[in-house]
Motif scaffolding. Structure first.
Motif, PDB file in Angstrom:
ATOM      1  N   SER A  54      -4.330  27.614  -3.602  1.00 30.98           N
ATOM      2  CA  SER A  54      -4.827  26.892  -1.852  1.00 30.98           C
ATOM      3  C   SER A  54      -4.283  27.368  -1.085  1.00 30.98           C
ATOM      4  O   SER A  54      -5.049  27.215   0.370  1.00 30.98           O
ATOM      5  N   TYR A  55      -4.353  28.581  -1.296  1.00 26.64           N
ATOM      6  CA  TYR A  55      -4.168  29.745   0.223  1.00 26.64           C
ATOM      7  C   TYR A  55      -5.565  29.818   0.654  1.00 26.64           C
ATOM      8  O   TYR A  55      -6.520  29.585   1.766  1.00 26.64           O
ATOM      9  N   HIS A  56      -6.615  29.780  -0.396  1.00 29.07           N
ATOM     10  CA  HIS A  56      -7.836  30.093  -0.024  1.00 29.07           C
ATOM     11  C   HIS A  56      -8.620  28.856   0.326  1.00 29.07           C
ATOM     12  O   HIS A  56      -9.456  28.933   1.591  1.00 29.07           O
ATOM     13  N   GLU A  57      -8.236  27.789   0.080  1.00 30.77           N
ATOM     14  CA  GLU A  57      -8.727  26.727   1.032  1.00 30.77           C
ATOM     15  C   GLU A  57      -8.553  26.552   1.979  1.00 30.77           C
ATOM     16  O   GLU A  57      -8.871  26.243   3.049  1.00 30.77           O
ATOM     17  N   ALA A  58      -7.038  26.525   2.132  1.00 18.03           N
ATOM     18  CA  ALA A  58      -6.335  26.504   3.813  1.00 18.03           C
ATOM     19  C   ALA A  58      -7.421  28.025   4.467  1.00 18.03           C
ATOM     20  O   ALA A  58      -7.880  27.297   5.721  1.00 18.03           O
ATOM     21  N   GLN A  59      -7.179  29.155   4.307  1.00 19.81           N
ATOM     22  CA  GLN A  59      -8.821  29.922   4.584  1.00 19.81           C
ATOM     23  C   GLN A  59      -9.923  29.382   4.817  1.00 19.81           C
ATOM     24  O   GLN A  59     -10.634  29.929   6.636  1.00 19.81           O
ATOM     25  N   LYS A  60     -10.470  28.584   3.825  1.00 18.88           N
ATOM     26  CA  LYS A  60     -12.035  28.417   4.512  1.00 18.88           C
ATOM     27  C   LYS A  60     -12.068  26.811   5.758  1.00 18.88           C
ATOM     28  O   LYS A  60     -12.374  26.864   6.608  1.00 18.88           O
ATOM     29  N   LYS A  61     -10.453  26.327   5.439  1.00 17.78           N
ATOM     30  CA  LYS A  61     -10.383  25.329   6.023  1.00 17.78           C
ATOM     31  C   LYS A  61     -10.467  24.931   8.091  1.00 17.78           C
ATOM     32  O   LYS A  61     -11.010  25.031   8.466  1.00 17.78           O
ATOM     33  N   ALA A  62      -9.621  26.937   7.420  1.00 20.14           N
ATOM     34  CA  ALA A  62      -9.525  27.608   9.144  1.00 20.14           C
ATOM     35  C   ALA A  62     -10.358  28.784   9.435  1.00 20.14           C
ATOM     36  O   ALA A  62     -10.627  28.254  10.864  1.00 20.14           O
ATOM     37  N   SER A  63     -11.642  28.549   8.792  1.00 22.58           N
ATOM     38  CA  SER A  63     -12.424  29.448   9.595  1.00 22.58           C
ATOM     39  C   SER A  63     -13.784  29.645   8.566  1.00 22.58           C
ATOM     40  O   SER A  63     -14.694  30.132   9.218  1.00 22.58           O
ATOM     41  N   GLY A  64     -13.945  28.491   7.704  1.00 17.99           N
ATOM     42  CA  GLY A  64     -15.478  28.863   6.995  1.00 17.99           C
ATOM     43  C   GLY A  64     -16.396  27.058   6.886  1.00 17.99           C
ATOM     44  O   GLY A  64     -16.574  27.059   6.173  1.00 17.99           O
ATOM     45  N   GLU A  65     -15.590  26.928   8.316  1.00 12.90           N
ATOM     46  CA  GLU A  65     -16.816  25.603   8.362  1.00 12.90           C
ATOM     47  C   GLU A  65     -18.312  25.238   9.159  1.00 12.90           C
ATOM     48  O   GLU A  65     -17.715  26.068   9.739  1.00 12.90           O
ATOM     49  N   SER A  66     -19.256  24.554   9.190  1.00 16.74           N
ATOM     50  CA  SER A  66     -20.414  24.854   9.877  1.00 16.74           C
ATOM     51  C   SER A  66     -19.630  24.016  11.276  1.00 16.74           C
ATOM     52  O   SER A  66     -18.273  23.721  10.973  1.00 16.74           O
ATOM     53  N   TRP A  67     -19.724  24.806  11.899  1.00 19.06           N
ATOM     54  CA  TRP A  67     -19.734  24.309  13.467  1.00 19.06           C
ATOM     55  C   TRP A  67     -20.909  23.697  14.544  1.00 19.06           C
ATOM     56  O   TRP A  67     -21.588  24.683  13.926  1.00 19.06           O
ATOM     57  N   SER A  68     -20.564  23.336  15.882  1.00 20.39           N
ATOM     58  CA  SER A  68     -22.103  22.645  16.184  1.00 20.39           C
ATOM     59  C   SER A  68     -21.781  22.145  17.715  1.00 20.39           C
ATOM     60  O   SER A  68     -20.698  21.608  17.564  1.00 20.39           O
TER      61      SER A  68
END
Lengths: 456, 456
Positions: free
Chosen positions: A103-117
């Motif tokens: 669950s920590y790493h899921e939060a990490q992915k959400k905070a800094s690991g999503e595509s953006w444009s």
């Protein structure tokens, strides 16, 4: 038998502090030419002969007399069987730790690991697409340093990132084999499997496993063999041969950092029970003789109390010899002028683990610029973080926290820039690119931009 | 003089396609033992003798007869003077490019580079603190490969990240010196400074600069001298000596990827003017003879038209010789069965630059898993992205886009895990940690967790 641990006492008011402190911190991992040669040969051989070479080295070093790669494969059924065979307490602990890490790493992915444009005023699209790696390899040491928690910490971020296949390699040497420090010559078709490691593979989402280790395992993952698929990145700790092999295959595949000895730095304001601090210093020191435990504290009397707890508790520890060797050889209890100075010294060290053992941790945290992980407040023992708080325990060592980060979801993702220049955008960007390209003498670059200008 | 460029024609329907294609892609950067030895000696010497060694190597290789380091320092006034001296068109282009690169990287920082944290049900805080590096060094090549745009692409993300000091090193060799390919022996107190590079330093926010290059510059940045401060990370392109030096100091400082030859892959559906595609292939090929330009297209007649444009345009290019050598030696025009197959082949290559030269780029983009940068639609020439669209032009080469990313703000930041276990949290986490630590034989870890259990 030593049963006394006396970390070096230093004071920042001493004229010789800087020199003594620097000497204490010094550690260097010199490349060993003999290891380099052996590893280079193994890598070349596995690249050339594939499975045949892997089988041969596994026989030679681990004493595993397998004649086909299928005998070295670990299946999902093996993982599940190991998990089911555990006592309920271990099974639950492993699952609870895995759930928190996930669950920590899921939060990490959400905070800094999503595509953006985004689109600019001209309708030009700019952004980054974040995608998981296709396939990664995780090295798990065998023998005494077989830590199921490390497997969780490597495999779960990869799984959360969305990596398609997670391949685990773990040596299962036969007793008396070269890999176990024996003379070799023993042979068996089944080596010693660590049930907790296999169970951890089950809860972490490992796809496939092979009972292969050493440089031959790294080579197989980097180049691929008929049986072991080539991966895009290799992570996980290993001995000097594994580290040398990872360094050599870097570029063909990605690798994580090569770790140095583990370190803890405790900043104490004197409000934590001194036995807690003593035990936290032990918990780093028990890893190995080269591990480093340092206490920074502005209260000399408190440092004395920690030393007294060290004296009292050491004889109770099963790994007292290792702890004493580590504390005597590399430990330090440092008297500082203030907590502020302690924070400043911590920044110079950039420690792997940093405990702020204080009643007001949020007062000091903003002053701390470099550390792998910061453990705030007396209840946050490093060991809680190591196993189950959630954050990763694979952290930058030897001062590399100045420029690198804990292992995370981002290590199992990569980014691709996205650029879609609109026709209108090309009219604005074209002249800029033409001018700069001509300034650099790159006329095809200029011409490619010029061709996109609307002919009016 | 060659004036014909005929990239290899391949078709995926050919039985020999896989082998021919693999051979075309092959490139290997073998370490050169002579370079390694020279570099190891220079690194050791600069580490030992500091400024004295830097001055000596700069005299020997660059012909710069400076006797004090102050003569090698570039000041803010030098940067501003260079910027002010530019023709208005160049000044404006440089500023416009810098502004766009800056705003893209600010978006990147906001999307993926901010600290985050949360508290769980027990009040335990978990998160990551994201902080900039204290000080970084940027290597800028001198001579013919002096690209001001590269300086922007390295320095601006560092500046946006919030790096405290950005130190630029750039050789300014005297004509006829060893570094310029001459015999050496020339000496002057002032070498050839590239005004555009100095002006770029001004707009990019470089803190200090030194006219030093080669392995000696990398050594000075990694170890520090009395004059040149030690940095935490070194980025930027350089020749084989610089690359070897960066590899060797990795661990003492961070480094960026060591780049291989530049590559472009164009996926064309046949709707883009063929001269645009030909020029885009040229714009990669003009970098150097080892650069690689590949076209993938399901329309054989369109490939013929691109080849015709290559024939027509090549004689008009100032760098025709380099372009021809690159296209003849490493280029390829590949006829595929479909755009889908072209995407699949692109994923196998994981190209540095990937142009989707199609009227429906958003149809193909989701199929593309690995690339440094994806240029969507006919108007998005790679050259617009190289200079001024905004995204970084420092990209993973040689298939490393499978596991690595464009240079970005994240390369100039590092993360520290934050953990503050509440008293209630320690009661929940403690038993889990105790069980797992005992399973790993680490009793001090277990005991440290046990001590935090409330004694009721």
């Amino acid at each position: 038998m030593t049963s006394k641990a006396a970390p070096l006492r230093l004071s920042t008011t001493s004229a010789s502090f800087d020199a003594e402190f620097k000497a204490r911190l010094h550690w260097s991992a010199d490349a060993d030419a003999a290891i380099e040669k052996v590893v280079a040969d193994i890598l070349a051989d596995v690249q050339k002969r594939g499975d045949e070479a892997v089988l041969e080295y596994t026989r030679r070093f681990d004493g595993l007399g397998a004649t086909a790669m299928s005998e070295l494969e670990l299946t999902q059924a093996d993982f599940k069987e190991a998990f089911d065979s555990l006592p309920a307490e271990q099974r639950d602990a492993l699952q609870a730790a895995a759930d928190r890490v996930r669950s920590y790493h899921e939060a990490q992915k959400k905070a800094s690991g999503e595509s953006w444009s985004y689109r600019d005023a001209d309708g030009t699209l700019l952004g980054q697409k974040v995608t998981p790696l296709d396939r990664v390899g995780i090295y798990v040491p065998g023998g005494k340093a077989a830590y199921p928690s490390s497997l969780l910490m490597n495999a779960i971020p990869a799984h959360v990132a969305g990596v398609g296949e997670i391949i685990m390699v773990v040596p299962t040497p036969v007793k008396g084999s070269v890999a176990t420090g024996g003379a070799g010559g023993q042979s068996s078709t089944k080596g010693e499997r660590n049930v907790l490691v296999l169970a951890a593979a089950y809860v972490a989402g490992v796809t496939r496993g092979f009972t292969v280790g050493g440089a031959q395992a790294v080579a197989a993952l980097a180049y691929g063999t008929a049986t072991i698929p080539a991966v895009d990145k290799i992570t996980g700790p290993g001995n000097a041969y594994v580290a040398a092999a990872k360094r050599r295959v870097f570029g063909t595949v990605g690798i994580d950092m090569i770790a140095g000895p583990s370190e803890i730095l405790v900043l104490a304001d004197g409000t934590t029970p001194p036995e807690w601090v003593a035990m936290d210093l032990f918990s780093q020191a028990e890893h190995d003789e080269l591990a480093q435990s340092i206490l920074l504290c502005p209260d000399a009397a408190y440092i004395d109390r920690v030393q007294a707890e060290i004296d009292r508790l050491l004889p109770t520890m099963p790994r007292a010899e290792i702890i004493a060797a580590s504390l005597n050889g590399r430990g330090a209890l440092i008297h500082t002028k203030s907590m502020e100075e302690a924070c400043e010294i911590s920044n110079r060290i950039a420690p792997e683990h940093l405990e702020v053992s204080s009643s007001e941790p949020s007062r000091w945290e903003p002053l701390l610029r470099h550390a792998g992980a910061i453990f705030l407040g007396a209840f946050t023992s490093e060991s809680l973080g190591d196993y189950c708080a959630g954050p990763n325990h694979v952290l930058p060592t030897s001062g590399t926290a100045r420029f690198s980060s804990p292992l995370g979801v981002y290590d199992f993702q990569k980014r691709s820039s996205l650029i879609e220049v609109s026709e209108a955008g090309a009219q604005v960007l074209g002249p800029i690119a033409v001018t700069l390209a001509e300034g650099e003498g790159l006329q095809a670059h200029a011409e490619a931009a010029r061709m996109r200008l609307r002919k009016i």
